[in-house]
Design a protein around this motif. Structure first.
Motif, PDB file in Angstrom:
ATOM      1  N   UNK A   1      42.560  41.611  43.742  1.00  0.00           N
ATOM      2  CA  UNK A   1      43.063  40.763  44.815  1.00  0.00           C
ATOM      3  C   UNK A   1      41.966  39.742  45.128  1.00  0.00           C
ATOM      4  N   UNK A   2      42.160  38.505  44.684  1.00  0.00           N
ATOM      5  CA  UNK A   2      41.132  37.476  44.867  1.00  0.00           C
ATOM      6  C   UNK A   2      40.969  37.083  46.321  1.00  0.00           C
ATOM      7  N   UNK A   3      42.007  37.214  47.113  1.00  0.00           N
ATOM      8  CA  UNK A   3      41.922  36.848  48.528  1.00  0.00           C
ATOM      9  C   UNK A   3      41.097  37.872  49.299  1.00  0.00           C
ATOM     10  N   UNK A   4      41.318  39.154  49.002  1.00  0.00           N
ATOM     11  CA  UNK A   4      40.608  40.221  49.710  1.00  0.00           C
ATOM     12  C   UNK A   4      39.322  40.629  49.004  1.00  0.00           C
ATOM     13  N   UNK A   5      39.095  40.088  47.795  1.00  0.00           N
ATOM     14  CA  UNK A   5      37.932  40.483  46.993  1.00  0.00           C
ATOM     15  C   UNK A   5      37.884  42.000  46.850  1.00  0.00           C
ATOM     16  N   UNK A   6      39.003  42.572  46.383  1.00  0.00           N
ATOM     17  CA  UNK A   6      39.093  44.021  46.233  1.00  0.00           C
ATOM     18  C   UNK A   6      39.856  44.353  44.963  1.00  0.00           C
ATOM     19  N   UNK A   7      39.649  45.547  44.458  1.00  0.00           N
ATOM     20  CA  UNK A   7      40.396  45.994  43.290  1.00  0.00           C
ATOM     21  C   UNK A   7      41.062  47.329  43.598  1.00  0.00           C
ATOM     22  N   UNK A   8      42.200  47.560  42.943  1.00  0.00           N
ATOM     23  CA  UNK A   8      42.883  48.849  43.051  1.00  0.00           C
ATOM     24  C   UNK A   8      43.649  49.100  41.764  1.00  0.00           C
ATOM     25  N   UNK A   9      44.479  50.121  41.782  1.00  0.00           N
ATOM     26  CA  UNK A   9      45.281  50.488  40.612  1.00  0.00           C
ATOM     27  C   UNK A   9      44.422  50.594  39.351  1.00  0.00           C
ATOM     28  N   UNK A  10      43.274  51.244  39.478  1.00  0.00           N
ATOM     29  CA  UNK A  10      42.364  51.364  38.340  1.00  0.00           C
ATOM     30  C   UNK A  10      42.832  52.474  37.410  1.00  0.00           C
ATOM     31  N   UNK A  11      42.949  52.168  36.135  1.00  0.00           N
ATOM     32  CA  UNK A  11      43.230  53.175  35.117  1.00  0.00           C
ATOM     33  C   UNK A  11      42.193  53.027  34.008  1.00  0.00           C
ATOM     34  N   UNK A  12      41.719  54.141  33.488  1.00  0.00           N
ATOM     35  CA  UNK A  12      40.728  54.123  32.421  1.00  0.00           C
ATOM     36  C   UNK A  12      41.362  54.564  31.112  1.00  0.00           C
TER      37      UNK A  12
END
Length: 336
Positions: free
Chosen positions: A300-311
């Motif tokens: 999320x470029x607006x919130x400067x955050x990442x989620x839904x991480x899969x390895x």
């Protein structure tokens, strides 16, 4: 030459090999969901699941559901044992069948765009000829009838569509090395020469080829700090992995290589990444080497955050201090 020009006007059809479905968490990963969104926004794009592939997907989907449920039961059992209470972890009501159905339902949004071509006798005969000739995707004493049938299905589809075949199966590539490109005999096929059949090793590479509006220049997101966010999450995942549990290594980040795709939300991007680390760098009395953490996430470029991480995997190499043989291991299906 006219056929080559005409191929550009053919409708698009995407074929994902079984290994790609599994890698993309059955299209539930950030990149997989972006692909579905791209298809929804362009009803002229189709996805084909040839008969030979459908049977393989059915098998592996059931195996995935079983494996996930087994892992869940194991975690619950461990919580109960550690906590001394057989009810502490709760009651699991989800069944393998429900997981299987949920995976199938992911295609409901694009159901009308999914094709299920049946095998015909001609495809079967030509596939058998490939097997007997030991030509790619087969090899010497390496019979790959299913892969040969899938290739023949792609050739058949290429008579009507521009086919984008996505596979990480090394049997389709020169010397079983993806970096060397498509195997010579496959690259010489007329549909490949005419551009009616193109092969990609990952969906991330294929999507910009048939939906260029989704591609993102890395410089566009340079100021967001996405690399740092990804690096931190990748390092966290590495430290939780069996590799780090066994070694207790000192880890130093070398760098992150992200690949971005636009989603249906303007400020949210699907990211495929490789994060590179040094292990025990400069510590003389401990094994040293390097590691790569490969995965996907949503930025999320607006919130400067990442989620839904899969390895997808952790690849690592270690050499002992005395200069002995290196060890190479791969840990797949890594959980955060």
């Amino acid at each position: 030459m006219s056929e080559v020009r005409d191929s550009a006007s053919l409708p698009i059809c995407v074929v994902l090999d079984c290994n790609e479905w599994i890698r993309l968490k059955w299209l539930g990963s950030a990149v997989g969901l972006t692909f579905i969104s791209a298809m929804q926004s362009d009803p002229t794009i189709s996805m084909a699941i040839p008969e030979v592939l459908e049977s393989e997907l059915n098998k592996h989907r059931a195996e995935t559901a079983r494996a996930l449920l087994d892992r869940l039961h194991n975690v619950i059992d461990e919580i109960n044992v550690v906590g001394g209470d057989i009810t502490l972890g709760g009651v699991i009501t989800t069944t393998e069948e429900e997981i299987d159905v949920a995976i199938r339902e992911r295609l409901s949004a694009i159901r009308k765009q999914v094709l299920y071509p049946e095998m015909d006798v001609g495809e079967t005969r030509r596939a058998l000829q490939r097997v007997n000739a030991e030509t790619a995707p087969n090899g010497h004493k390496n019979q790959q009838m299913k892969d040969s049938l899938l290739w023949e299905a792609c050739l058949s589809l290429s008579a009507v569509y521009r086919v984008f075949f996505v596979t990480g199966d090394t049997g389709f590539y020169t010397n079983r090395d993806i970096r060397k490109g498509l195997a010579v005999n496959l690259a010489a096929e007329i549909p490949v020469q005419q551009g009616r059949l193109r092969v990609f090793s990952s969906l991330e590479e294929a999507v910009p080829a048939f939906a260029p509006e989704i591609a993102v220049d890395r410089g566009e997101l340079a100021s967001v700090g996405g690399r740092d966010l990804i690096a931190a999450r990748a390092q966290e995942a590495f430290r939780r992995s069996p590799v780090a549990t066994d070694l207790q290594p000192a880890i130093a980040l070398r760098g992150v290589v992200p690949q971005y795709l636009r989603t249906e939300v303007p400020h949210v991007f699907a990211v495929s990444f490789s994060a590179f680390f040094l292990i025990n760098n400069g510590i003389e009395d401990r094994p040293h080497g390097d590691a790569v953490v490969v995965g996907q996430c949503r930025l999320d470029a607006r919130e400067a955050s990442i989620d839904a991480v899969t390895l997808e995997a952790i690849h690592w190499t270690l050499s002992d201090p005395g200069g002995g043989m290196s060890k190479v291991r791969e840990v797949v299906d890594v959980s955060l």
